[in-house]
Design an enzyme around this catalytic site. Structure first.
Site, PDB file in Angstrom:
ATOM      1  N   ARG A  90       0.876  -1.193   0.000  1.00  0.00           N
ATOM      2  CA  ARG A  90       0.000   0.000   0.000  1.00  0.00           C
ATOM      3  C   ARG A  90       0.903   1.230   0.000  1.00  0.00           C
ATOM      4  NH1 ARG A  90      -5.334  -0.205   2.925  1.00  0.00           N
ATOM      5  NH2 ARG A  90      -5.710   1.500   1.467  1.00  0.00           N
ATOM      6  N   ASP A 232      -3.386   9.399   7.029  1.00  0.00           N
ATOM      7  CA  ASP A 232      -2.549   8.319   6.505  1.00  0.00           C
ATOM      8  C   ASP A 232      -1.114   8.789   6.298  1.00  0.00           C
ATOM      9  OD1 ASP A 232      -4.496   5.938   5.828  1.00  0.00           O
ATOM     10  OD2 ASP A 232      -5.516   7.819   5.498  1.00  0.00           O
ATOM     11  N   LYS A 243      -8.548   9.477   4.105  1.00  0.00           N
ATOM     12  CA  LYS A 243      -9.506   8.803   3.227  1.00  0.00           C
ATOM     13  C   LYS A 243     -10.238   9.777   2.301  1.00  0.00           C
ATOM     14  CE  LYS A 243      -9.993   5.226   3.003  1.00  0.00           C
ATOM     15  NZ  LYS A 243      -9.190   4.475   2.005  1.00  0.00           N
TER      16      LYS A 243
HETATM   17  O1  MRU Z   1      -7.782   2.438   3.011  1.00  0.00           O
HETATM   18  P1  MRU Z   1      -7.730   2.279   4.495  1.00  0.00           P
HETATM   19  O2  MRU Z   1      -8.961   1.698   5.110  1.00  0.00           O
HETATM   20  O3  MRU Z   1      -6.446   1.651   4.973  1.00  0.00           O
HETATM   21  O4  MRU Z   1      -7.721   3.809   4.916  1.00  0.00           O
HETATM   22  C1  MRU Z   1      -7.098   4.311   5.981  1.00  0.00           C
HETATM   23  C2  MRU Z   1      -8.067   4.871   6.878  1.00  0.00           C
HETATM   24  O5  MRU Z   1      -8.638   4.161   7.668  1.00  0.00           O
HETATM   25  C3  MRU Z   1      -8.417   6.282   6.850  1.00  0.00           C
HETATM   26  O6  MRU Z   1      -7.915   7.059   5.876  1.00  0.00           O
HETATM   27  C4  MRU Z   1      -8.280   6.824   8.241  1.00  0.00           C
HETATM   28  O7  MRU Z   1      -9.108   7.913   8.330  1.00  0.00           O
HETATM   29  C5  MRU Z   1      -6.877   7.184   8.618  1.00  0.00           C
HETATM   30  S1  MRU Z   1      -5.870   5.853   8.986  1.00  0.00           S
HETATM   31  C6  MRU Z   1      -5.766   5.936  10.674  1.00  0.00           C
END
Ligand code: MRU
Length: 350
Positions: A90, A232, A243
């Site tokens: 990722r 992230d 997100k």
């Molecule tokens: O794609 P994901 O589910 O790994 O996304 C990350 C998240 O859960 C969000 O962006 C979140 O708000 C931040 S990560 C703690």
């Protein structure tokens, strides 16, 4: 955090096996998955069995440790290839790269790389828990009794090893006896809000409602006290990747004068990214938009159904970047800071 009276972490290591909650089955089924090698753990990250910056980071650290444990003769060759493989899973969550680097650097030139790698990975997971708990304590100071808080996606304990980032202040406020109401953005296309945040809040007995992603402005116009989201990756100037949909919420929050907080441990900051433009944004497969997945009332099985007409195409960026000017403050384990480069630099020089 508690699941039906039992305390769980999102991910942990048992001997040489990584164990984690299978988030693909939540909220319909609670199951622990066992991952015997770094390849299994890397695949679990890629397939979003585990997701969320902190949980991905801890898993990546454990995967790196598994690679050291598996390596026989050509240790460096083996773990270098493993690190590359884990880092390909990722691209956006900074914690992933933080963890692989930290475990690798600690172990690669050591006398006892297997033990050192394992200890370091365990430390990363434990620190994630204590950092998130501190985020909860700092963030709680912003919350008054009776507050209505909106959150986007899932930045609860499932997105970390325990406690979470954006939800930690909510959990802390609840423990202090405050009443809090949470507006949970459903967060299409993967619906982390509807599926995961709501499940966590139900477990914790916190009143909330899932709202469609496009209902945010409507409820903000009627009076929301604050918005807290996770992150992230945070650039050196405070621009924050989170997100997809977060940026839009921040703009609307500013319009209504609603404080917009980001909650994240310092392990999510990336000083190598000068601004948000440098943050790599993951684009995921079109099917996540063209289909919906859930529990079928008729078969009782988790299945997916097509929403869009056959032949329709979709775009599916998983994250967006909220410019620092829309962010009121960043709640970290070291305290609440303004999203600007001087305060961020100070955070790392303390
Ligand atoms: O794609 P994901 O589910 O790994 O996304 C990350 C998240 O859960 C969000 O962006 C979140 O708000 C931040 S990560 C703690």
């Amino acid at each position: 955090m508690q699941v039906q009276g039992t305390h769980y972490r999102t991910v942990w290591m048992d001997g040489n096996t990584v164990k984690m909650i299978n988030q693909l089955l939540l909220p319909h089924k609670f199951e622990i998955i066992e991952l015997p090698t770094h390849l299994h753990t890397a695949k679990a990250i890629k397939d979003m069995v585990v997701r969320g910056a902190g949980a991905i980071g801890a898993s990546a650290g454990f995967a790196m440790a598994q690679a050291f444990i598996e390596a026989e003769k050509e240790i460096k060759e083996y773990v270098d290839a493993a690190r590359k493989h884990i880092e390909m899973t990722r691209p956006t969550a900074q914690n992933l790269f933080y963890a692989t680097k930290r475990v690798y650097d600690a172990a690669i030139n050591s006398e006892n790389p297997k033990n050192i790698a394992l200890n370091e990975a365990q430390k990363i997971a434990d620190e994630d828990v204590s950092n998130c708990k501190k985020i909860g304590e700092h963030g709680n100071k912003l919350i008054k009794d009776g507050f209505k808080i909106e959150t986007h996606c899932n930045a609860g304990w499932l997105a970390f090893v325990d406690w979470g980032s954006a939800l930690a202040p909510v959990y802390c406020a609840k423990q202090k006896g405050k009443k809090v109401f949470v507006y949970v953005d459903e967060t299409r296309p993967r619906c982390q809000g509807a599926m995961l945040t709501s499940w966590e809040l139900l477990n914790e007995g916190i009143e909330h409602r899932i709202i469609p992603d496009n209902a945010g402005a409507h409820y903000m116009s009627q009076g929301i006290d604050m918005m807290i989201v996770g992150a992230d990756r945070i650039a050196a100037n405070g621009d924050t990747a989170n997100k997809i949909g977060t940026f839009e919420k921040a703009v609307v929050a500013k319009e209504f004068g609603i404080p917009f907080y980001v909650a994240a441990p310092t392990t999510t900051f990336d000083p190598e990214c000068r601004t948000g433009k440098d943050i790599p944004i993951e684009c995921r497969c079109e099917d996540e938009v063209l289909y919906a997945t859930g529990l079928s009332d008729t078969t009782g099985k988790i299945s997916r159904v097509r929403i869009a007409p056959k032949g329709a195409r979709a775009l599916n960026p998983a994250f967006d970047v909220t410019p620092a000017k829309y962010i009121t403050g960043i709640i970290t384990e070291k305290g609440i800071i303004k999203p600007d480069s001087n305060e961020i630099k100070r955070l790392f020089n303390e």
